[in-house]
Design an enzyme around this catalytic site. Structure first.
Site, PDB file in Angstrom:
ATOM      1  CG  HIS A  44      -2.000  -1.041   1.143  1.00 13.38           C
ATOM      2  ND1 HIS A  44      -2.949  -1.195   2.126  1.00 13.38           N
ATOM      3  CD2 HIS A  44      -2.294  -1.966   0.205  1.00 13.38           C
ATOM      4  CE1 HIS A  44      -3.768  -2.176   1.806  1.00 13.38           C
ATOM      5  NE2 HIS A  44      -3.384  -2.661   0.636  1.00 13.38           N
ATOM      6  CD  GLU A  46      -1.859   4.167   3.539  1.00 21.42           C
ATOM      7  OE1 GLU A  46      -3.017   4.343   3.931  1.00 21.42           O
ATOM      8  OE2 GLU A  46      -1.570   3.377   2.600  1.00 21.42           O
ATOM      9  CB  CYS A  69      -6.339  -0.761   5.148  1.00 20.99           C
ATOM     10  SG  CYS A  69      -4.633  -1.303   5.322  1.00 20.99           S
ATOM     11  CB  ALA A 156     -18.818   2.434 -39.645  1.00 15.33           C
ATOM     12  CB  SER A 162     -15.013   2.171 -38.393  1.00 19.52           C
ATOM     13  OG  SER A 162     -14.385   0.951 -38.018  1.00 19.52           O
ATOM     14  NE  ARG A 178      -7.844  -0.021 -26.428  1.00 21.65           N
ATOM     15  CZ  ARG A 178      -7.597  -0.572 -27.600  1.00 21.65           C
ATOM     16  NH1 ARG A 178      -6.413  -1.151 -27.826  1.00 21.65           N
ATOM     17  NH2 ARG A 178      -8.512  -0.555 -28.551  1.00 21.65           N
ATOM     18  CD  GLU A 290     -11.315   0.920 -26.686  1.00 18.74           C
ATOM     19  OE1 GLU A 290     -11.101   0.899 -27.911  1.00 18.74           O
ATOM     20  OE2 GLU A 290     -10.410   0.822 -25.849  1.00 18.74           O
ATOM     21  N   GLY A 292     -19.517  -0.870 -30.414  1.00 18.30           N
ATOM     22  CA  GLY A 292     -20.217  -0.112 -31.432  1.00 18.30           C
ATOM     23  C   GLY A 292     -21.481   0.533 -30.902  1.00 18.30           C
ATOM     24  CG  LEU A 295     -21.391  -2.280 -25.656  1.00 19.01           C
ATOM     25  CD1 LEU A 295     -22.148  -3.247 -24.763  1.00 19.01           C
ATOM     26  CD2 LEU A 295     -19.925  -2.667 -25.729  1.00 19.01           C
TER      27      LEU A 295
END
Length: 360
Positions: A44, A46, A69, A156, A162, A178, A290, A292, A295
């Site tokens: 972590h 810290e 934590c 497209a 595209s 990404r 990512e 079309g 989606l």
């Protein structure tokens, strides 16, 4: 704290299911230690900062972007490590909503006589770790929907061409996106049409590939696709319907893919809300979408789009092109999903705009 937030951002996309945390230790006005959550979530922030500070941590002030934590996991609690180091003051941006922490870290610090200051740059810290917070509070990851379109809203030509609507600078920016997300998600149609790798290229970050997630209800994608051929090296997850041919399921598992059964509608479409729950349960906090237009419309209709990043190119394709969004069934303007512009900048010859849901 702004420095700590900058450090925390280095962990985005690499530390799930943990949050990306940054930490700066200051003594007598001089930084003596800094750290951020390392790859895979350990160690972590810290712990890294304390190791760098050494004995100089005693009597120091610690700036950390998330509550230390309080639970024993693979490593001892960071709150106890701060106590053992003898720090005097802890300044924190955000309380950790995880039930194993949720104020308990602050209690450990205060019980040891350490001064705790909360909610410094709270909003900035919340925005940076939105995915982790959503995973822990509402049980789904943060979804960023990325689309690249022409000025007249097409992704497209009428023939489906595209590549490439946007320029190389915009494509490099997408690869950076990404690298800072846990996973990149597409639909089966895009997987079949483009045969993509969904990796990170041209940035010197080849080891920062995200999990590749495909929504493929019937496991229709070819086992000869590039995704299948690279499943053993780069994680490939496939969400599908239940009740499929066992041999087909085993074939995908044999190439290294991880399969998830999710609920579906009467028409056989995967239930996006259930996809979100499944991915969150598997540990994902930040998902870049990512796919079309079909989606994209499904994600908007399911009300899971938390950020919409649109790359607009100075190009026209006309009304016979493929629209950026599939059907949404909107009959009245009052029912249309609305987004608010958060940021806009030029990227090469294109314009990148970032939108967030309005009134959420």
């Amino acid at each position: 704290m702004r420095t700590a937030l900058g450090l925390a951002s280095r962990g985005l996309g690499h530390v799930w299911p943990n949050p990306a945390v940054g930490c700066v230790i200051v003594r007598d006005g001089v930084p003596v230690g800094r750290g951020w959550t390392q790859r895979g979530g350990r160690p972590h922030a810290e712990v890294v900062a304390l190791a760098q500070a050494g004995k100089a941590a005693r009597g120091a002030t610690v700036y950390v972007t998330l509550e230390p934590c309080a639970h024993h996991g693979k490593t001892p609690p960071c709150a106890e490590a701060l106590v053992a180091a003898g720090v005097k003051r802890v300044v924190c941006a955000l309380e950790d909503p995880d039930g194993r922490v949720s104020g308990k870290g602050f209690e450990i610090l205060r019980a040891a006589g350490i001064e705790v200051v909360e909610d410094v740059l709270h909003d900035a810290a919340s925005d940076l770790n939105a995915g982790f917070l959503m995973n822990r509070t509402i049980g789904r990851p943060m979804f960023t929907l990325k689309m690249a379109a022409t000025l007249d809203g097409n992704i497209a030509t009428s023939k489906g061409e595209s590549r490439w609507i946007t320029g190389p600078e915009a494509r490099r920016r997408v690869h950076l996106m990404r690298a800072t997300h846990d996973a990149v998600l597409i639909g089966a149609g895009t997987a079949r049409a483009d045969d993509p790798l969904l990796d990170v290229r041209d940035l010197g970050l080849e080891t920062d590939n995200p999990v590749r997630v495909v929504l493929d209800g019937g496991l229709s994608l070819s086992l000869m696709s590039r995704l299948a051929k690279t499943a053993a090296e780069t994680p490939l997850w496939i969400c599908h319907r239940a009740g499929l041919d066992k041999a087909r399921v085993e074939a995908w598992e044999d190439v290294g893919a991880r399969l998830f059964e999710v609920a579906h509608t009467e028409s056989g479409e995967l239930d996006i809300a259930d996809v979100a729950r499944v991915l969150a349960k598997a540990g994902l906090t930040r998902v870049l979408c990512e796919g079309g237009g079909r989606l994209a419309a499904s994600l908007v209709a399911a009300d899971v789009v938390d950020r919409l990043v649109l790359f607009s190119a100075g190009m026209l394709l006309g009304n016979d092109g493929w629209n950026v969004f599939g059907p949404l069934g909107v009959e009245r303007l009052a029912d249309a999903p609305r987004f608010r512009l958060e940021a806009q900048r030029t990227v090469g010859a294109d314009v990148m705009s970032v939108w967030v849901p309005d009134a959420r």
